[in-house]
Design a protein around this motif. Structure first.
Motif, PDB file in Angstrom:
ATOM      1  N   ARG A  18      -0.044   2.503  11.160  1.00 30.40           N
ATOM      2  CA  ARG A  18       0.337   3.408  10.073  1.00 30.40           C
ATOM      3  C   ARG A  18       1.804   3.809  10.186  1.00 30.40           C
ATOM      4  NH1 ARG A  18      -3.225   6.880  10.856  1.00 30.40           N
ATOM      5  NH2 ARG A  18      -2.038   8.526  11.875  1.00 30.40           N
TER       6      ARG A  18
ATOM      7  N   THR B 105       4.380   2.975   7.136  1.00 34.40           N
ATOM      8  CA  THR B 105       5.015   4.055   6.379  1.00 34.40           C
ATOM      9  C   THR B 105       6.513   4.167   6.644  1.00 34.40           C
ATOM     10  OG1 THR B 105       4.361   5.652   8.092  1.00 34.40           O
ATOM     11  CG2 THR B 105       2.887   5.395   6.211  1.00 34.40           C
TER      12      THR B 105
ATOM     13  N   GLN C 279      -3.781   6.169   4.938  1.00 31.89           N
ATOM     14  CA  GLN C 279      -4.231   7.190   5.884  1.00 31.89           C
ATOM     15  C   GLN C 279      -5.361   6.709   6.787  1.00 31.89           C
ATOM     16  OE1 GLN C 279      -6.347  10.540   4.149  1.00 31.89           O
ATOM     17  NE2 GLN C 279      -6.556   9.443   2.202  1.00 31.89           N
ATOM     18  N   TYR C 280      -6.093   5.665   6.374  1.00 35.14           N
ATOM     19  CA  TYR C 280      -7.199   5.176   7.193  1.00 35.14           C
ATOM     20  C   TYR C 280      -6.795   4.037   8.128  1.00 35.14           C
ATOM     21  CZ  TYR C 280      -9.962   7.987   3.992  1.00 35.14           C
ATOM     22  OH  TYR C 280     -10.466   9.035   3.270  1.00 35.14           O
TER      23      TYR C 280
ATOM     24  N   GLU D 187       4.668   7.274  -0.385  1.00 33.21           N
ATOM     25  CA  GLU D 187       3.288   7.747  -0.437  1.00 33.21           C
ATOM     26  C   GLU D 187       2.539   7.308   0.824  1.00 33.21           C
ATOM     27  OE1 GLU D 187       0.427   9.783  -0.972  1.00 33.21           O
ATOM     28  OE2 GLU D 187       1.893   9.961  -2.602  1.00 33.21           O
ATOM     29  N   PRO D 188       2.841   7.923   1.973  1.00 33.51           N
ATOM     30  CA  PRO D 188       2.211   7.512   3.242  1.00 33.51           C
ATOM     31  C   PRO D 188       0.708   7.725   3.255  1.00 33.51           C
ATOM     32  CG  PRO D 188       3.478   9.537   3.526  1.00 33.51           C
ATOM     33  CD  PRO D 188       3.818   9.006   2.166  1.00 33.51           C
ATOM     34  N   GLY D 189       0.207   8.625   2.410  1.00 33.59           N
ATOM     35  CA  GLY D 189      -1.235   8.862   2.361  1.00 33.59           C
ATOM     36  C   GLY D 189      -2.019   7.657   1.900  1.00 33.59           C
ATOM     37  N   ALA D 190      -1.357   6.677   1.299  1.00 33.29           N
ATOM     38  CA  ALA D 190      -2.050   5.487   0.809  1.00 33.29           C
ATOM     39  C   ALA D 190      -2.629   4.649   1.944  1.00 33.29           C
ATOM     40  CB  ALA D 190      -1.099   4.631  -0.030  1.00 33.29           C
TER      41      ALA D 190
END
Length: 452
Positions: free
Chosen positions: A427, A431, A420-421, A415-418
């Motif tokens: 990042r 990830t 995203q900031y 879940e790389p979107g976790a």
């Protein structure tokens, strides 16, 4: 290969013994067959992740051939560093080097969908990481305490788990084919299945050369099947062959050189794991082939060769090198410790690396056929990690360390979107899954007290 006369067998257990060419050449080729597919696969995967076109008419086709060519050439060059040695560089043992799978979880996010332009960042990381890896030779004996089987087993397992998705994608039709009607078709899966079935049959129901080269022969069987069902055509093979040169020298800094914090940190951290793997391989060779422990000089020399070989490969467009464990098993099986046998295999790899037409033939292998071999190889990486974990005493402390490292590392990868900031470089590292898992495991293993 293991039924030589007893006197010859005794000589072959001496790393400095030079057997007759009639015996040394087939033994050397056997080592190449055992590692050939694993050696060129990372380059194909990185090229696919970058978005290179795999067809012989693609504008990226020459770049893909070049990366395959460098994989063969510098596997041979770095193997020569190990067998012949240059000063303190090299172990003077029959160590076969090849392109490392361990760095793929770092390399894939760095180049994903960015084409040739991303390679300058990649190779900046390869070169600096290789030099750092070589520097570990000075302290490798002192840092092993921070990397027990709990940590190294977790990392190797994570490498396998992070790559199994690639094997499934390839078997179903390849990353560029995702979303198309052909992706996941019975035809695609049937080609991969032929490779898997033939590989398993040869590995477990034959002996000698057939068993050692099971993956390679499985890929050949899959290739023949692909030709029978129309996935490969004679015209396509001829086109690939005609577009490739008969001879070509490597080009320094062909893709440029660019510093990136994420790339350099990622490659340097993975160098720790690769260095410890090499220590294990050197120990396996001396124990399996000569019945003794590896000396400090052999371990340090092997680490130097790993690092300098990787840095040299990066200068010319190759990927990080490491010692190949499958060849360690081959030495244990045959009892052949002669480093000059492996030198012959290294010369064969160098010859292949200077002839781009060899890479052109490799590239005509359909991605689905390669997927069958990759499924086997990446599954074996995960299995090797689990085997290393079997040495761990599973106290509550160790279970907690493993659980937290695996949950966070694998979770961020899935879940790389976790994150995203998080800024771009950090990042990419998070990830990858592999680096956070490794760092968490190392730190917790060092700071948590042992259970009473």
């Amino acid at each position: 290969m293991s039924d030589a006369p007893m006197s010859a067998q005794g000589n072959l257990r001496d790393p400095n013994y030079t057997p007759p060419l009639a015996q040394a050449i087939p033994l050397g080729i056997q080592h190449v067959l055992a590692m050939f597919v694993s050696n060129v696969t990372p380059a194909i995967i990185v090229a696919g992740a970058a978005g290179f076109g795999f067809g012989s008419n693609s504008p990226d086709f020459p770049e893909l051939l070049y990366m395959i060519q460098m994989s063969m050439l510098f596997a041979g060059v770095t193997t020569l560093l190990q067998t012949i040695t240059v000063g303190p560089v090299g172990a003077a043992l029959p160590i076969v080097q090849g392109t490392s799978f361990a760095f793929l979880p770092i390399m894939i996010p760095l180049v994903a969908g960015k084409g040739v332009d991303a390679l300058s960042v990649l190779y900046g990381g390869v070169i600096i990481g290789g030099l750092f890896h070589a520097a570990l030779g000075l302290v490798i004996g002192k840092i092993r305490f921070a990397l027990p089987p709990l940590v190294t087993g977790l990392v190797v397992t994570m490498i396998g788990l992070s790559l199994v998705k690639v094997g499934i994608q390839y078997a179903a039709g390849g990353v560029p084919a995702i979303g198309t009607p052909e992706y996941g078709s019975l035809l695609n899966w049937s080609a991969a299945a032929v490779v898997i079935v033939v590989t398993l049959g040869l590995k477990f129901y034959t002996r000698g050369m057939l068993s050692v080269a099971a993956v390679l022969i499985g890929l050949i069987a899959g290739y023949v099947y692909a030709m029978m069902v129309g996935m490969v055509t004679v015209e396509g093979i001829a086109t690939s062959w005609s577009r490739a040169a008969s001879f070509a020298l490597p080009q320094p800094f062909k893709y440029g050189f660019e510093f990136s914090f994420a790339a350099i940190l990622g490659f340097c951290l993975m160098a720790f794991v690769s260095a410890v793997e090499t220590v294990g391989d050197v120990s396996g060779i001396t124990k399996g082939g000569a019945g003794r422990e590896a000396t400090d000089a052999e371990i340090e020399g092997a680490t130097y060769a790993d690092g300098f070989g990787s840095a040299l490969a990066g200068v010319f467009g190759g990927l990080p090198n490491t010692s190949f464990s499958q060849n360690v098993g081959l030495i244990a099986m045959t009892g052949v410790m002669s480093r000059h046998v492996v030198t012959i295999g290294a010369l064969f790899l160098i010859l292949c690396g200077l002839v781009p037409k060899v890479g052109a033939l490799i590239r005509t292998v359909p991605i689905e056929v390669l997927g069958g071999g990759v499924i086997v190889m990446f599954g074996m990486v995960a299995a090797a990690g689990i085997s290393m974990l079997s040495e761990v005493a599973w106290s509550r402390r160790n279970m907690v360390i493993f659980a937290i490292a695996l949950s966070i590392g694998l979770g961020l990868q899935l879940e790389p979107g976790a994150v995203q900031y998080v800024p771009g470089s950090a990042r990419i590292l998070l990830t990858s899954g592999l680096l956070p898992a490794a760092v968490i495991a190392i730190v917790l293993n060092l700071i948590l007290p042992d259970e009473v």
